[in-house]
Design a protein around this motif. Structure first.
Motif, PDB file in Angstrom:
ATOM      1  N   ALA A 142     -12.835   4.191   3.117  1.00  0.00           N
ATOM      2  CA  ALA A 142     -13.198   5.201   4.105  1.00  0.00           C
ATOM      3  C   ALA A 142     -11.995   6.066   4.450  1.00  0.00           C
ATOM      4  O   ALA A 142     -10.851   5.622   4.373  1.00  0.00           O
ATOM      5  N   ILE A 143     -12.305   7.300   4.831  1.00  0.00           N
ATOM      6  CA  ILE A 143     -11.275   8.182   5.381  1.00  0.00           C
ATOM      7  C   ILE A 143     -11.809   8.668   6.714  1.00  0.00           C
ATOM      8  O   ILE A 143     -12.806   9.400   6.767  1.00  0.00           O
ATOM      9  N   GLU A 144     -11.175   8.189   7.761  1.00  0.00           N
ATOM     10  CA  GLU A 144     -11.659   8.487   9.109  1.00  0.00           C
ATOM     11  C   GLU A 144     -10.477   8.578  10.056  1.00  0.00           C
ATOM     12  O   GLU A 144      -9.524   7.803   9.931  1.00  0.00           O
ATOM     13  N   GLY A 145     -10.565   9.501  10.992  1.00  0.00           N
ATOM     14  CA  GLY A 145      -9.529   9.599  12.025  1.00  0.00           C
ATOM     15  C   GLY A 145      -8.150   9.916  11.473  1.00  0.00           C
ATOM     16  O   GLY A 145      -7.144   9.502  12.034  1.00  0.00           O
ATOM     17  N   GLY A 146      -8.108  10.650  10.378  1.00  0.00           N
ATOM     18  CA  GLY A 146      -6.816  11.042   9.814  1.00  0.00           C
ATOM     19  C   GLY A 146      -6.155   9.966   8.984  1.00  0.00           C
ATOM     20  O   GLY A 146      -4.992  10.110   8.604  1.00  0.00           O
ATOM     21  N   THR A 147      -6.873   8.898   8.693  1.00  0.00           N
ATOM     22  CA  THR A 147      -6.278   7.854   7.867  1.00  0.00           C
ATOM     23  C   THR A 147      -7.232   7.418   6.762  1.00  0.00           C
ATOM     24  O   THR A 147      -8.451   7.546   6.862  1.00  0.00           O
ATOM     25  N   ILE A 148      -6.614   6.884   5.705  1.00  0.00           N
ATOM     26  CA  ILE A 148      -7.333   6.274   4.583  1.00  0.00           C
ATOM     27  C   ILE A 148      -7.398   4.783   4.902  1.00  0.00           C
ATOM     28  O   ILE A 148      -6.360   4.145   5.095  1.00  0.00           O
ATOM     29  N   ASN A 149      -8.605   4.241   4.950  1.00  0.00           N
ATOM     30  CA  ASN A 149      -8.768   2.906   5.539  1.00  0.00           C
ATOM     31  C   ASN A 149      -9.230   1.862   4.520  1.00  0.00           C
ATOM     32  O   ASN A 149     -10.146   2.095   3.740  1.00  0.00           O
ATOM     33  N   CYS A 150      -8.572   0.716   4.590  1.00  0.00           N
ATOM     34  CA  CYS A 150      -8.934  -0.404   3.728  1.00  0.00           C
ATOM     35  C   CYS A 150      -9.820  -1.371   4.513  1.00  0.00           C
ATOM     36  O   CYS A 150      -9.477  -1.762   5.626  1.00  0.00           O
ATOM     37  N   PRO A 151     -10.955  -1.777   3.929  1.00  0.00           N
ATOM     38  CA  PRO A 151     -11.892  -2.631   4.660  1.00  0.00           C
ATOM     39  C   PRO A 151     -11.456  -4.095   4.705  1.00  0.00           C
ATOM     40  O   PRO A 151     -11.954  -4.858   5.522  1.00  0.00           O
ATOM     41  N   CYS A 152     -10.561  -4.499   3.834  1.00  0.00           N
ATOM     42  CA  CYS A 152     -10.304  -5.941   3.680  1.00  0.00           C
ATOM     43  C   CYS A 152      -9.587  -6.538   4.880  1.00  0.00           C
ATOM     44  O   CYS A 152     -10.013  -7.554   5.422  1.00  0.00           O
ATOM     45  N   HIS A 153      -8.491  -5.930   5.287  1.00  0.00           N
ATOM     46  CA  HIS A 153      -7.737  -6.485   6.411  1.00  0.00           C
ATOM     47  C   HIS A 153      -7.323  -5.399   7.404  1.00  0.00           C
ATOM     48  O   HIS A 153      -6.475  -5.623   8.252  1.00  0.00           O
ATOM     49  N   GLY A 154      -7.880  -4.207   7.254  1.00  0.00           N
ATOM     50  CA  GLY A 154      -7.682  -3.179   8.264  1.00  0.00           C
ATOM     51  C   GLY A 154      -6.477  -2.275   8.103  1.00  0.00           C
ATOM     52  O   GLY A 154      -6.123  -1.546   9.026  1.00  0.00           O
ATOM     53  N   SER A 155      -5.857  -2.284   6.950  1.00  0.00           N
ATOM     54  CA  SER A 155      -4.724  -1.365   6.764  1.00  0.00           C
ATOM     55  C   SER A 155      -5.199   0.086   6.785  1.00  0.00           C
ATOM     56  O   SER A 155      -6.310   0.389   6.345  1.00  0.00           O
ATOM     57  N   LYS A 156      -4.322   0.952   7.307  1.00  0.00           N
ATOM     58  CA  LYS A 156      -4.636   2.379   7.343  1.00  0.00           C
ATOM     59  C   LYS A 156      -3.430   3.159   6.840  1.00  0.00           C
ATOM     60  O   LYS A 156      -2.289   2.794   7.136  1.00  0.00           O
ATOM     61  N   PHE A 157      -3.717   4.227   6.110  1.00  0.00           N
ATOM     62  CA  PHE A 157      -2.659   5.027   5.496  1.00  0.00           C
ATOM     63  C   PHE A 157      -2.850   6.492   5.855  1.00  0.00           C
ATOM     64  O   PHE A 157      -3.978   6.986   5.930  1.00  0.00           O
ATOM     65  N   SER A 158      -1.741   7.188   6.019  1.00  0.00           N
ATOM     66  CA  SER A 158      -1.775   8.601   6.369  1.00  0.00           C
ATOM     67  C   SER A 158      -2.410   9.433   5.262  1.00  0.00           C
ATOM     68  O   SER A 158      -2.115   9.244   4.077  1.00  0.00           O
ATOM     69  N   ILE A 159      -3.258  10.399   5.643  1.00  0.00           N
ATOM     70  CA  ILE A 159      -3.816  11.316   4.639  1.00  0.00           C
ATOM     71  C   ILE A 159      -2.771  12.346   4.220  1.00  0.00           C
ATOM     72  O   ILE A 159      -2.952  13.063   3.250  1.00  0.00           O
ATOM     73  N   GLU A 160      -1.666  12.453   4.971  1.00  0.00           N
ATOM     74  CA  GLU A 160      -0.649  13.456   4.631  1.00  0.00           C
ATOM     75  C   GLU A 160       0.311  12.971   3.556  1.00  0.00           C
ATOM     76  O   GLU A 160       0.687  13.718   2.663  1.00  0.00           O
ATOM     77  N   ASP A 161       0.755  11.705   3.679  1.00  0.00           N
ATOM     78  CA  ASP A 161       1.758  11.237   2.723  1.00  0.00           C
ATOM     79  C   ASP A 161       1.514   9.795   2.255  1.00  0.00           C
ATOM     80  O   ASP A 161       2.357   9.239   1.549  1.00  0.00           O
ATOM     81  N   GLY A 162       0.387   9.217   2.620  1.00  0.00           N
ATOM     82  CA  GLY A 162       0.075   7.861   2.172  1.00  0.00           C
ATOM     83  C   GLY A 162       0.827   6.770   2.913  1.00  0.00           C
ATOM     84  O   GLY A 162       0.683   5.589   2.596  1.00  0.00           O
TER      85      GLY A 162
END
Ligand code: FES
Length: 152
Positions: A106-126
């Motif tokens: 998912a990409i939500e709230g300005g982040t790229i989101n991993c469903p497994c353990h909740g990590s989130k990454f910036s859409i600007e630079d990862g």
């Protein structure tokens, strides 16, 4: 029609190498529009990486209009996430989370989101915006040409 039926017994490796070679040549021929030849001195020992990079090369991933501003889109088949942090500015990253290698979903709230353990990454630079991941998503190269986005 009688030329090659003797060598059918072990075709896998030879066939794969030949196919990659042909694709590489085709890519080189298509990409040869300029006189700048600086990319031709790559060492040959890096086959896996080069092959992977060439797999989706030149294929259109999306139209620029498909990528929401302030968000992005995940292309699981191509293994890439394309984002548009600001209008007209496109970025691309691997879709594999750096924590335990789940594909992000998912990409939500300005982040790229991993469903497994909740990590989130910036859409600007990862970069990591939320743990447990400690490493950023690796950037991928894309080319934006007109309204078309392709893997570089
Ligand atoms: S694999 Fe993505 S948060 Fe653990």
């Amino acid at each position: 029609m009688t030329a090659s039926h003797e060598s059918v017994s072990a075709p896998t490796r030879r066939t794969v190498v030949a196919a990659v070679g042909a694709a590489g040549i085709a890519a080189a021929l298509t990409a040869c529009g300029s006189s700048d030849d600086s990319s031709s001195s790559e060492p040959a020992g890096n086959g896996a990486k080069a092959g992977a990079a060439k797999d989706g090369a030149g294929k259109e991933l999306a139209k620029t209009a498909d990528i929401p501003v302030g968000g992005g889109k995940i292309f699981g088949d191509a293994g890439v996430v394309v984002t548009q942090p600001k209008k007209g500015e496109f970025k691309a990253f691997t879709n594999i989370c750096t924590h335990k290698q789940c594909p992000v979903t998912a990409i939500e709230g300005g982040t790229i989101n991993c469903p497994c353990h909740g990590s989130k990454f910036s859409i600007e630079d990862g970069s990591v915006k939320h743990p447990p991941a400690a490493q950023p998503l690796a950037a991928k190269e894309i080319t934006v040409s007109g309204d078309s986005i392709t893997l570089a």
